[in-house]
Design an enzyme around this catalytic site. Structure first.
Site, PDB file in Angstrom:
ATOM      1  N   CYS A 140       0.799  -1.225   0.000  1.00 40.87           N
ATOM      2  CA  CYS A 140       0.000   0.000   0.000  1.00 40.87           C
ATOM      3  C   CYS A 140       0.835   1.280   0.000  1.00 40.87           C
ATOM      4  O   CYS A 140       0.277   2.378  -0.060  1.00 40.87           O
ATOM      5  CB  CYS A 140      -0.950  -0.010   1.195  1.00 40.87           C
ATOM      6  SG  CYS A 140      -1.965  -1.495   1.264  1.00 40.87           S
ATOM      7  N   HIS A 193      -2.540   8.349   5.752  1.00 37.87           N
ATOM      8  CA  HIS A 193      -2.752   7.035   5.136  1.00 37.87           C
ATOM      9  C   HIS A 193      -4.111   6.489   5.565  1.00 37.87           C
ATOM     10  O   HIS A 193      -4.853   5.959   4.728  1.00 37.87           O
ATOM     11  CB  HIS A 193      -1.631   6.081   5.561  1.00 37.87           C
ATOM     12  CG  HIS A 193      -1.763   4.708   4.999  1.00 37.87           C
ATOM     13  ND1 HIS A 193      -1.706   4.452   3.640  1.00 37.87           N
ATOM     14  CD2 HIS A 193      -1.957   3.496   5.600  1.00 37.87           C
ATOM     15  CE1 HIS A 193      -1.852   3.149   3.429  1.00 37.87           C
ATOM     16  NE2 HIS A 193      -2.009   2.551   4.601  1.00 37.87           N
ATOM     17  N   GLU A 218      -1.390   5.763  13.518  1.00 37.06           N
ATOM     18  CA  GLU A 218      -0.959   6.937  12.748  1.00 37.06           C
ATOM     19  C   GLU A 218      -1.246   8.214  13.523  1.00 37.06           C
ATOM     20  O   GLU A 218      -0.422   9.146  13.544  1.00 37.06           O
ATOM     21  CB  GLU A 218      -1.662   6.973  11.390  1.00 37.06           C
ATOM     22  CG  GLU A 218      -1.162   8.108  10.501  1.00 37.06           C
ATOM     23  CD  GLU A 218      -1.685   8.063   9.082  1.00 37.06           C
ATOM     24  OE1 GLU A 218      -1.204   8.852   8.249  1.00 37.06           O
ATOM     25  OE2 GLU A 218      -2.590   7.236   8.800  1.00 37.06           O
ATOM     26  N   LYS A 250      -9.927   8.340   1.922  1.00 39.22           N
ATOM     27  CA  LYS A 250     -10.324   6.957   1.643  1.00 39.22           C
ATOM     28  C   LYS A 250     -11.810   6.695   1.914  1.00 39.22           C
ATOM     29  O   LYS A 250     -12.357   5.715   1.420  1.00 39.22           O
ATOM     30  CB  LYS A 250      -9.455   5.990   2.433  1.00 39.22           C
ATOM     31  CG  LYS A 250      -8.019   5.877   1.888  1.00 39.22           C
ATOM     32  CD  LYS A 250      -7.250   4.785   2.605  1.00 39.22           C
ATOM     33  CE  LYS A 250      -5.878   4.574   1.986  1.00 39.22           C
ATOM     34  NZ  LYS A 250      -4.927   5.640   2.338  1.00 39.22           N
ATOM     35  N   HIS A 309      -9.685   2.025  -0.384  1.00 37.55           N
ATOM     36  CA  HIS A 309      -8.233   1.873  -0.337  1.00 37.55           C
ATOM     37  C   HIS A 309      -7.762   1.228  -1.633  1.00 37.55           C
ATOM     38  O   HIS A 309      -8.008   0.049  -1.876  1.00 37.55           O
ATOM     39  CB  HIS A 309      -7.855   1.020   0.867  1.00 37.55           C
ATOM     40  CG  HIS A 309      -6.397   0.895   1.103  1.00 37.55           C
ATOM     41  ND1 HIS A 309      -5.461   1.679   0.463  1.00 37.55           N
ATOM     42  CD2 HIS A 309      -5.686   0.066   1.924  1.00 37.55           C
ATOM     43  CE1 HIS A 309      -4.260   1.344   0.889  1.00 37.55           C
ATOM     44  NE2 HIS A 309      -4.369   0.363   1.762  1.00 37.55           N
ATOM     45  N   PHE A 331       1.798  -3.243   4.065  1.00 35.15           N
ATOM     46  CA  PHE A 331       2.086  -4.529   4.702  1.00 35.15           C
ATOM     47  C   PHE A 331       3.582  -4.830   4.568  1.00 35.15           C
ATOM     48  O   PHE A 331       4.221  -4.477   3.566  1.00 35.15           O
ATOM     49  CB  PHE A 331       1.281  -5.649   4.036  1.00 35.15           C
ATOM     50  CG  PHE A 331      -0.165  -5.700   4.449  1.00 35.15           C
ATOM     51  CD1 PHE A 331      -0.669  -4.848   5.414  1.00 35.15           C
ATOM     52  CD2 PHE A 331      -1.029  -6.614   3.872  1.00 35.15           C
ATOM     53  CE1 PHE A 331      -2.005  -4.905   5.809  1.00 35.15           C
ATOM     54  CE2 PHE A 331      -2.367  -6.688   4.243  1.00 35.15           C
ATOM     55  CZ  PHE A 331      -2.849  -5.832   5.216  1.00 35.15           C
TER      56      PHE A 331
END
Length: 433
Positions: A182, A323, A334, A355, A360, A419
């Site tokens: 991502c 993010h 975050e 998002k 996403h 990831f």
């Protein structure tokens, strides 16, 4: 650890005069539509492109929603996704070509001279291949060797979007493809900016593309417990960054491409300049395959390194395009990282994640959202976080409605985390001549 990182921010490297990198072209294919202007207007109005997934194969899955690119019967996307094109190219590559065409036209950069083509590179990434293509080809093999398409391998190679773009336009500069889950899109932009800064290219076409929504992909992410499963009957409410009711991310698809250019090169041809890429930071969590470090130290390192690379003080940042995927763990970490790094200044910054509007996009998330950060710098307005009703904390979130961004110079950070614990942060700023 946080105190050490903040301490290091006081000792920015004193760079000699270095090549500046600016943004001169933008192209978007997303669940909110195709075309940068169309998508930007929809985003500011708080619209949502997340829909229910139809088809028998989705009925028994815990998640039955996604951010799907709308395809009109007659249009650029429909033409790009023709049977002839899909025979030799993955759907993500087709979407990347559409976004690239828009970005190049926007930048007015379609060079004919050989030297100009040699000075133009491509950095387009992809998070994961189309799993349906792999499954279908395996079924074809059961019928016989000759049933396997000779284009199967090129279709699933992550670098083929970059390759096809380079071939179509004759660009012979760096040809680069990032695949960092991502964080792919942000890494692509950051790497491209450094190619220009270091003199490897004068112009870079960069970004990412993703088109891997299928029953198998949805099932796989569901088994990871990563996807939202509580809003199948209300898809537009499913993606809710920083909201206490968030229960997972929503898969999306699309492509977003930026044209980056060396500043003097852009000036010489009188190009429109949207914003400047001031800096780029990277880090690794070195912790877990899917979950970030609880203390947010990976994100702190990424943001602090972007600031150091930019040569600016943290108080100059007044917006973060987060993010924030709408996962219970990730959004909170975050937020912790932002508060830890910026201290009291954190409450003065405008925090947003788009998002909620498009889901996403995995390998195409960081680049799409970077375009939104660029447009925020350019227009002085920040798009809202939709579905944010009960925030996780008291940071200054831009919720429900767009907000004007007033600052002496608009400077933003764009975070992308993937990831494997891979992190990227871009520092994007209003053009300061």
């Amino acid at each position: 650890m946080t105190s050490n990182i903040v301490h290091h921010l006081k000792f920015f490297s004193q760079y000699p005069s270095r090549r500046r990198v600016v943004v001169t072209g933008l192209g978007v294919v997303s669940p909110l539509g195709t075309g940068t202007e169309v998508v930007w207007k929809s985003l500011l109005k708080g619209r949502c492109g997340i829909v229910s997934l139809t088809g028998e194969e989705y009925l028994k899955l815990p998640c039955r929603i996604a951010g799907v690119v709308p395809i009109e019967k007659v249009g650029k996307v429909a033409k790009a996704m023709s049977k002839a094109n899909l025979k030799s190219m993955a759907p993500a590559t087709c979407l990347a070509l559409v976004a690239t065409e828009e970005a190049l036209l926007d930048a007015n950069w379609l060079p004919e001279a050989g030297l100009d083509k040699e000075a133009t590179g491509v950095a387009i990434g992809m998070g994961m291949v189309d799993l349906k293509d792999v499954c279908d080809t395996n079924e074809a093999l059961k019928l016989g060797y000759n049933k396997v398409s000779p284009f199967f391998v090129p279709r699933i190679l992550p670098n083929m979007a970059a390759g096809q773009i380079s071939i179509k336009y004759g660009f012979r500069g760096p040809n680069h493809a990032v695949s960092t889950a991502c964080a792919t899109g942000a890494h692509s932009i950051g790497d491209a900016s450094r190619f220009i800064r270091n003199g490897d290219a004068d112009v870079m076409v960069c970004g990412g593309a993703e088109s891997c929504i299928s029953a198998l992909a949805i099932a796989g992410f569901c088994r990871l417990r990563a996807l939202s499963t509580s809003f199948n009957d209300e898809p537009t409410k499913a993606s809710r960054p920083f909201d206490k009711k968030r229960d997972g991310f929503v898969m999306g698809e699309g492509a977003a491409v930026l044209v980056l250019e060396e500043y003097e090169h852009a000036l010489r041809r009188n190009a429109k300049i949207y914003a400047e890429i001031l800096g780029y930071g990277l880090s690794g969590d070195a912790s877990h395959i899917t979950a970030p470090r609880e203390d947010g130290s990976g994100a702190i390192l990424s943001m602090s390194r972007a600031l150091r690379d930019s040569g600016i003080d943290k108080e100059q940042v007044t917006h973060i395009n987060a993010h924030a995927t709408s996962t219970p763990i990730g959004d909170g970490i975050e937020s912790t990282a932002i508060r830890s790094l910026f201290g009291e200044h954190a409450r003065k910054m405008l925090i947003s994640s788009t998002k909620g509007a498009h889901g996403h996009l995995l390998g195409a998330a960081g680049n799409l959202e970077s375009i939104f950060a660029v447009l925020s710098c350019y227009h002085g307005v920040i798009p809202p976080i939709i579905n944010l009703e009960d925030p996780v904390d008291d940071l200054n979130y831009v919720a429900k409605e767009a907000k004007k961004w007033e600052s002496d110079r608009r400077v933003a950070l764009k975070n992308s985390f993937g990831f494997g614990g891979t992190n990227a942060t871009l520092c994007i700023a209003q053009m300061n001549k």
